[in-house]
Structure formats: C-alpha cells, structure tokens
Design an enzyme around this catalytic site. Structure first.
Site, short mmCIF file in Angstrom:
data_model
loop_
_atom_site.label_atom_id
_atom_site.label_comp_id
_atom_site.label_asym_id
_atom_site.label_seq_id
_atom_site.Cartn_x
_atom_site.Cartn_y
_atom_site.Cartn_z
N ARG A 20 3.71 4.54 -2.33
CA ARG A 20 2.65 5.38 -1.76
C ARG A 20 2.44 5.07 -0.28
NH1 ARG A 20 -2.21 3.71 -5.11
NH2 ARG A 20 -1.10 1.78 -4.81
N ASN A 38 -0.91 6.45 -7.87
CA ASN A 38 -0.26 5.93 -9.06
C ASN A 38 -0.89 6.57 -10.28
OD1 ASN A 38 1.46 4.18 -7.72
ND2 ASN A 38 0.15 2.40 -7.96
#
Length: 93
Positions: A20, A38
C-alpha cells in the site's frame, strides 16, 4: 486525456511487504488519486482515479508490486470516473 476509475483486488503475498505504501508513492507521482487498503482475506483492495494512461501505469506496477511481494492475481473492474479524491491515501479498516 480521458479520466477513468479502476477498482482493483490484488491477491498473493501482498500484505506486510509495503504494498500500500509503495502504491501510494507510485500513484502520487503519476497524479493518480484514490486509496488502497488491506482486506481481512489477505488481499489488497484499491480504487484509482486519473488519466487513463497513468491509471494503467499504476495497474501495470500492481502486477509485480514492491520487492518482497508475490502477486498472484489482479482483478480489475472499470467504473465511471467520479473525481471524488484529492490525493491517494492508505485506508485502515
């Protein structure tokens, strides 16, 4: 340049490898907005908005991800561009 929106579900070893964070850096450099988070199932979910060419570059990057990631699949859903984001951010569930 046409503006697009893509919704991604990325599977494989994609959590705990700065996926990310690195996606945020790549997207920001390309002026792509949206978010990445996530998921509880071990996948990373992301929404990307921006110029079609730049969104496609982020998608291309996501097929490999950062060092340490092992991407098995990238599901892509193309959606109508909304323009709702000011930047790219990491979302926390």
């Amino acid at each position: 340049m046409a503006k697009v929106r893509a919704h991604l579900i990325i599977s494989g070893r994609v959590q705990g490898v700065f996926f990310r964070y690195t996606m945020e850096q790549v997207a920001s450099k390309l002026n792509v907005t949206g978010w990445a988070k996530n998921r509880f199932d071990g996948k990373v979910e992301a929404v990307l908005e921006g110029d079609k060419e730049n969104v496609e570059k982020v998608i291309e990057w996501s097929h490999n991800g950062p060092a340490g990631a092992v991407v098995e699949n990238v599901e892509i859903s193309w959606e109508k561009h909304i323009g709702e984001f000011n930047n790219f951010s990491i979302e926390y569930s």
